[in-house]
Design a protein around this motif. Structure first.
Motif, PDB file in Angstrom:
ATOM      1  N   GLN A  83       0.867  -1.171   0.000  1.00 24.34           N
ATOM      2  CA  GLN A  83       0.000   0.000   0.000  1.00 24.34           C
ATOM      3  C   GLN A  83       0.902   1.217   0.000  1.00 24.34           C
ATOM      4  OE1 GLN A  83      -3.270  -0.336   2.680  1.00 24.34           O
ATOM      5  NE2 GLN A  83      -3.935   1.782   2.416  1.00 24.34           N
TER       6      GLN A  83
ATOM      7  N   GLN B  54       0.610   5.411   0.169  1.00 21.86           N
ATOM      8  CA  GLN B  54      -0.364   6.470   0.418  1.00 21.86           C
ATOM      9  C   GLN B  54      -1.767   5.831   0.395  1.00 21.86           C
ATOM     10  OE1 GLN B  54       0.555   9.713  -2.262  1.00 21.86           O
ATOM     11  NE2 GLN B  54       2.500  10.124  -1.310  1.00 21.86           N
ATOM     12  N   GLU B  55      -2.668   6.323  -0.438  1.00 18.87           N
ATOM     13  CA  GLU B  55      -4.012   5.726  -0.454  1.00 18.87           C
ATOM     14  C   GLU B  55      -4.161   4.672  -1.560  1.00 18.87           C
ATOM     15  OE1 GLU B  55      -7.258   8.826   0.402  1.00 18.87           O
ATOM     16  OE2 GLU B  55      -5.587   9.993  -0.414  1.00 18.87           O
TER      17      GLU B  55
ATOM     18  N   PRO C 280      -7.505   6.299  -5.400  1.00 25.32           N
ATOM     19  CA  PRO C 280      -8.743   7.084  -5.285  1.00 25.32           C
ATOM     20  C   PRO C 280      -8.919   7.975  -6.501  1.00 25.32           C
ATOM     21  CG  PRO C 280      -7.334   7.354  -3.340  1.00 25.32           C
ATOM     22  CD  PRO C 280      -6.509   6.668  -4.381  1.00 25.32           C
TER      23      PRO C 280
END
Lengths: 127, 127
Positions: B92, B94-95, B111
């Motif tokens: 993973q 960051q997002e 995202p």
């Protein structure tokens, strides 16, 4: 006009076996159908995955990688043009010139495979 | 909606130095302009290179590669969906969820970064 290819790795006897699951995955991931490309069965086309571009999984006996194909009506001239901004010739495969770009990515310059009216409508032209 | 990223390799002190020539090459090769992406300066955008997709050179301290980004409004659900057809979670960042697809290619689920109206118009939806 540019076409993008996905390549997948395999040993000589099982490149095709390895390419099948890769094509199935990208079909499911991108929500498009995967179909063998009859003229060249090492390719599986992923129709409509990238707008006007061609995306395909290619069964190759080599390191897995993504590479970019660029269709050109004058392959030799385009290969020479790309060596100007520092691409390095790697090899020739059938009618395609394989170059390595700064940053180490591979790019293939190939003859026009699109329908002539598609190529004429979408190609960028150079002086 | 999918976004494509080019990554280029570098040692810790010179990833940005290596990315510059790569961005300049792809700008010349594809006939589009290259501009730093101000919110995240490790990226150089290649505007309009791939129709509705985002193409960028990313300066990273890692092996050079091409990888594919997929924007999603529910990153965790999409990562779980792709593990179904046999992607493997890698890490993973960051997002973003980084997965390895069958065939060994990397794919990142991130995202939504596109403008909401662009995402709404171009996204594929899953049940």
């Amino acid at each position: 006009m540019a076409a993008a290819s996905l390549c997948t790795r395999g040993q000589p006897v099982d490149a095709a076996r390895r390419a099948g699951p890769a094509a199935a995955f990208w079909s499911a991931a991108l929500g498009v159908r995967a179909e063998p490309y009859a003229p060249k069965l090492q390719f599986t086309s992923l129709h409509g995955a990238l707008g006007g571009l061609v995306l395909a999984v290619q069964a190759v006996d080599d390191t897995p990688r993504l590479h970019r194909d660029i269709e050109m009506d004058d392959v030799a001239a385009e290969a020479a043009r790309l060596v100007g901004p520092r691409a390095t010739p790697v090899t020739q495969w059938q009618e395609c010139r394989v170059l390595r770009a700064p940053g180490r990515h591979l790019v293939c310059v190939l003859p026009v495979e699109s329908a002539p009216e598609v190529f004429d409508a979408e190609a960028r032209t150079w002086p």
